[in-house]
Write a protein that holds these residues in place. Structure first.
Motif, PDB file in Angstrom:
ATOM      1  N   UNK A 159       9.650  12.326   3.504  1.00  0.00           N
ATOM      2  CA  UNK A 159      10.094  10.968   3.460  1.00  0.00           C
ATOM      3  C   UNK A 159       9.714  10.410   4.900  1.00  0.00           C
ATOM      4  N   UNK A 160       9.973  11.146   6.059  1.00  0.00           N
ATOM      5  CA  UNK A 160       9.901  10.614   7.327  1.00  0.00           C
ATOM      6  C   UNK A 160       8.415  10.408   7.467  1.00  0.00           C
ATOM      7  N   UNK A 161       7.552  11.318   7.023  1.00  0.00           N
ATOM      8  CA  UNK A 161       6.106  11.024   7.120  1.00  0.00           C
ATOM      9  C   UNK A 161       5.686   9.830   6.449  1.00  0.00           C
ATOM     10  N   UNK A 162       6.258   9.518   5.240  1.00  0.00           N
ATOM     11  CA  UNK A 162       5.979   8.184   4.664  1.00  0.00           C
ATOM     12  C   UNK A 162       6.462   7.028   5.173  1.00  0.00           C
ATOM     13  N   UNK A 163       7.479   7.104   5.607  1.00  0.00           N
ATOM     14  CA  UNK A 163       8.386   5.809   6.361  1.00  0.00           C
ATOM     15  C   UNK A 163       7.406   5.683   7.564  1.00  0.00           C
ATOM     16  N   UNK A 164       7.131   6.703   8.487  1.00  0.00           N
ATOM     17  CA  UNK A 164       6.620   6.435   9.758  1.00  0.00           C
ATOM     18  C   UNK A 164       5.007   5.948   9.694  1.00  0.00           C
ATOM     19  N   UNK A 165       4.281   6.485   8.549  1.00  0.00           N
ATOM     20  CA  UNK A 165       2.990   5.988   8.382  1.00  0.00           C
ATOM     21  C   UNK A 165       3.141   4.426   7.906  1.00  0.00           C
ATOM     22  N   UNK A 166       3.984   3.963   7.210  1.00  0.00           N
ATOM     23  CA  UNK A 166       4.184   2.824   6.734  1.00  0.00           C
ATOM     24  C   UNK A 166       4.651   2.063   7.983  1.00  0.00           C
ATOM     25  N   UNK A 167       5.604   2.474   8.906  1.00  0.00           N
ATOM     26  CA  UNK A 167       5.980   1.576  10.146  1.00  0.00           C
ATOM     27  C   UNK A 167       4.799   1.477  10.933  1.00  0.00           C
ATOM     28  N   UNK A 182       0.130   9.851  -1.233  1.00  0.00           N
ATOM     29  CA  UNK A 182       0.471   8.827  -1.919  1.00  0.00           C
ATOM     30  C   UNK A 182       2.075   8.790  -2.384  1.00  0.00           C
ATOM     31  N   UNK A 183       2.625   7.854  -1.830  1.00  0.00           N
ATOM     32  CA  UNK A 183       4.142   7.641  -2.118  1.00  0.00           C
ATOM     33  C   UNK A 183       4.238   7.015  -3.526  1.00  0.00           C
ATOM     34  N   UNK A 184       5.350   6.999  -3.914  1.00  0.00           N
ATOM     35  CA  UNK A 184       5.774   6.349  -5.116  1.00  0.00           C
ATOM     36  C   UNK A 184       5.628   4.850  -5.206  1.00  0.00           C
ATOM     37  N   UNK A 185       6.559   4.038  -4.186  1.00  0.00           N
ATOM     38  CA  UNK A 185       6.771   2.817  -4.448  1.00  0.00           C
ATOM     39  C   UNK A 185       7.151   2.332  -2.974  1.00  0.00           C
ATOM     40  N   UNK A 191      10.971 -16.619   5.449  1.00  0.00           N
ATOM     41  CA  UNK A 191       9.738 -16.194   6.397  1.00  0.00           C
ATOM     42  C   UNK A 191      10.048 -14.665   6.779  1.00  0.00           C
ATOM     43  N   UNK A 192      11.250 -14.300   6.314  1.00  0.00           N
ATOM     44  CA  UNK A 192      11.711 -12.731   6.879  1.00  0.00           C
ATOM     45  C   UNK A 192      11.322 -11.729   5.728  1.00  0.00           C
ATOM     46  N   UNK A 193      10.457 -10.879   6.097  1.00  0.00           N
ATOM     47  CA  UNK A 193      10.144  -9.600   5.168  1.00  0.00           C
ATOM     48  C   UNK A 193      11.129  -8.529   5.372  1.00  0.00           C
ATOM     49  N   UNK A 194      11.354  -7.829   4.224  1.00  0.00           N
ATOM     50  CA  UNK A 194      12.153  -6.537   4.027  1.00  0.00           C
ATOM     51  C   UNK A 194      11.389  -5.567   3.639  1.00  0.00           C
ATOM     52  N   UNK A 195      11.321  -4.571   4.110  1.00  0.00           N
ATOM     53  CA  UNK A 195      10.319  -3.385   3.453  1.00  0.00           C
ATOM     54  C   UNK A 195      11.377  -2.236   2.819  1.00  0.00           C
ATOM     55  N   UNK A 196      10.756  -1.701   1.622  1.00  0.00           N
ATOM     56  CA  UNK A 196      11.706  -0.738   0.883  1.00  0.00           C
ATOM     57  C   UNK A 196      10.361   0.362   0.353  1.00  0.00           C
ATOM     58  N   UNK A 197      11.100   1.565   0.270  1.00  0.00           N
ATOM     59  CA  UNK A 197      10.208   2.844  -0.123  1.00  0.00           C
ATOM     60  C   UNK A 197      11.128   3.546  -1.302  1.00  0.00           C
ATOM     61  N   UNK A 198      10.809   3.899  -2.231  1.00  0.00           N
ATOM     62  CA  UNK A 198      11.391   4.595  -3.193  1.00  0.00           C
ATOM     63  C   UNK A 198      10.621   5.971  -3.758  1.00  0.00           C
ATOM     64  N   UNK A 199      11.194   6.886  -3.821  1.00  0.00           N
ATOM     65  CA  UNK A 199      10.472   8.101  -4.226  1.00  0.00           C
ATOM     66  C   UNK A 199      11.425   8.695  -5.507  1.00  0.00           C
ATOM     67  N   UNK A 200      10.443   8.855  -6.642  1.00  0.00           N
ATOM     68  CA  UNK A 200      11.185   9.531  -7.686  1.00  0.00           C
ATOM     69  C   UNK A 200      10.870  10.953  -7.768  1.00  0.00           C
ATOM     70  N   UNK A 246       0.791  -1.074  -0.022  1.00  0.00           N
ATOM     71  CA  UNK A 246       0.035   0.212   0.006  1.00  0.00           C
ATOM     72  C   UNK A 246       0.890   1.241  -0.004  1.00  0.00           C
ATOM     73  N   UNK A 247       0.569   2.267  -0.789  1.00  0.00           N
ATOM     74  CA  UNK A 247       1.355   3.490  -0.901  1.00  0.00           C
ATOM     75  C   UNK A 247       0.357   4.636  -0.738  1.00  0.00           C
ATOM     76  N   UNK A 248      -0.714   4.420   0.027  1.00  0.00           N
ATOM     77  CA  UNK A 248      -1.710   5.522   0.207  1.00  0.00           C
ATOM     78  C   UNK A 248      -1.829   5.630   1.698  1.00  0.00           C
ATOM     79  N   UNK A 249      -1.811   6.828   2.394  1.00  0.00           N
ATOM     80  CA  UNK A 249      -2.038   7.103   3.615  1.00  0.00           C
ATOM     81  C   UNK A 249      -2.783   8.412   3.871  1.00  0.00           C
ATOM     82  N   UNK A 250      -3.528   8.381   5.043  1.00  0.00           N
ATOM     83  CA  UNK A 250      -4.456   9.507   5.202  1.00  0.00           C
ATOM     84  C   UNK A 250      -3.383  10.707   5.975  1.00  0.00           C
ATOM     85  N   UNK A 251      -3.580  11.790   5.636  1.00  0.00           N
ATOM     86  CA  UNK A 251      -2.749  12.846   6.297  1.00  0.00           C
ATOM     87  C   UNK A 251      -3.381  13.147   7.677  1.00  0.00           C
TER      88      UNK A 251
END
Length: 329
Positions: free
Chosen positions: A93-101, A61-64, A72-81, A49-54
């Motif tokens: 970026x902090x807002x995106x990262x924190x909301x995903x966290x 919306x984040x890019x990716x 069984x171990x997941x690794x999460x990544x976030x990219x902005x163009x 998911x790349x959509x969050x409520x402000x």
């Protein structure tokens, strides 16, 4: 929506479409961007998911956002163009990262301690800007004096040539070589004006780069580095990015048609040839299988046992039994 907003939306869609490639190509690129070593065959990759409520209840919306699972171990990544930088980028970026966290947060242990993991992040800046550093930096200071330094690495795409992108196997980013010229076009337009000879020359330079990148994409397809859908996305992005620049700075409709025709000329024969090659390969395999079956039946008709036929031909006994059963009533 005005024309400028429509162009912005189209550009965003073009840029984000670059990541909708095959698993093999996407994981290979992620390995290069984040200095990882995921095994393409063993790892699984999913779009998150790349959509969050402000805070103002708007949708941001984040890019990716990607998850790569290793076992069984997941690794999460976030990219902005990004095409341009501003002082609020690190905050976003902090807002995106924190909301995903928060979205991924779990409760660990008996003490009820909440642990959240910020995804690994990267900002890819496409256009030349001397103010962009190797990292975006921000310091969080809490009332008790606690300080936390938050950093996000950046990729200065304008420093990469198409050869660099090929060597690092970041194939989905190849079409951005065309878009890099927007910075130069803006400079030329400001200096010489719209419709100037110099600006037209720069448009023709973009057309030439479009042809080079398209041919490189075709070569990657022929060598098996990317599949037909990957090639289609790369060529489509090249044509769309050229059209975006030409419409904004050149407005020569004929050039748009020429670039699209060129990409189609590369795509159709390449895919057709690969289909022919696969057909030949399949035919060889089927022919070889029929030859083995013929040999088994001939040896069986000579009175050799199924077990002995399997042994001398290095075949599975059950396979030999099936061949005999299916062909001898």
């Amino acid at each position: 929506m005005n024309t400028k907003d429509e162009q912005r939306v189209k550009l965003d869609e073009i840029l984000k479409s670059l990541f909708a490639v095959s698993k093999k190509v996407l994981i290979t690129m992620m390995n290069s961007l984040f200095k990882e070593n995921f095994d393409v065959k063993m790892a699984e990759i999913t779009f998150e998911n790349n959509e969050f409520v402000s805070d103002d209840y708007d949708i941001i919306r984040g890019d990716l956002f990607l998850k790569i699972s290793k076992g069984n171990k997941p690794y999460h990544y976030h990219i902005e163009l990004q095409t341009k930088n501003d002082s609020t980028m690190v905050i976003r970026m902090f807002e995106y990262g924190f909301k995903k966290a928060k979205e991924l947060a779990k409760n660990y242990g008996n003490v009820g301690e909440t642990v959240i993991y910020i995804p690994k992040q990267l900002v890819i800046f496409v256009e030349q800007n001397r103010n962009i550093k190797d990292e975006l930096k921000m310091k969080l200071i809490f009332p008790d004096g606690q300080e936390i330094k938050y950093t996000v690495p950046t990729m200065k795409y304008w420093e990469y040539s198409d050869i660099d992108i090929m060597q690092d196997k970041m194939y989905p980013l190849l079409p951005l070589q065309v878009f890099k010229l927007r910075y130069k076009m803006e400079q030329v337009k400001n200096k010489h004006g719209e419709g100037s000879f110099e600006l037209k020359e720069t448009i023709m330079e973009a057309k030439k780069i479009s042809e080079v990148i398209s041919k490189e994409g075709s070569q990657l397809f022929n060598s098996g580095e990317i599949d037909g859908d990957d090639l289609h996305r790369i060529l489509l992005a090249v044509a769309n990015l050229f059209e975006y620049l030409n419409t904004k700075y050149g407005e020569d409709v004929k050039l748009n048609e020429e670039v699209r025709s060129m990409t189609k000329t590369l795509y159709d024969p390449a895919v057709e040839q690969r289909g022919i090659e696969k057909g030949i390969e399949k035919g060889r395999e089927e022919g070889m299988e029929k030859g083995i079956e013929k040999l088994i039946l001939k040896q069986y008709s000579k009175g050799l046992s199924i077990e002995y036929i399997a042994e001398i031909n290095d075949l599975d006994v059950e396979y030999v039994k099936a061949v005999v059963k299916n062909n001898i009533q």
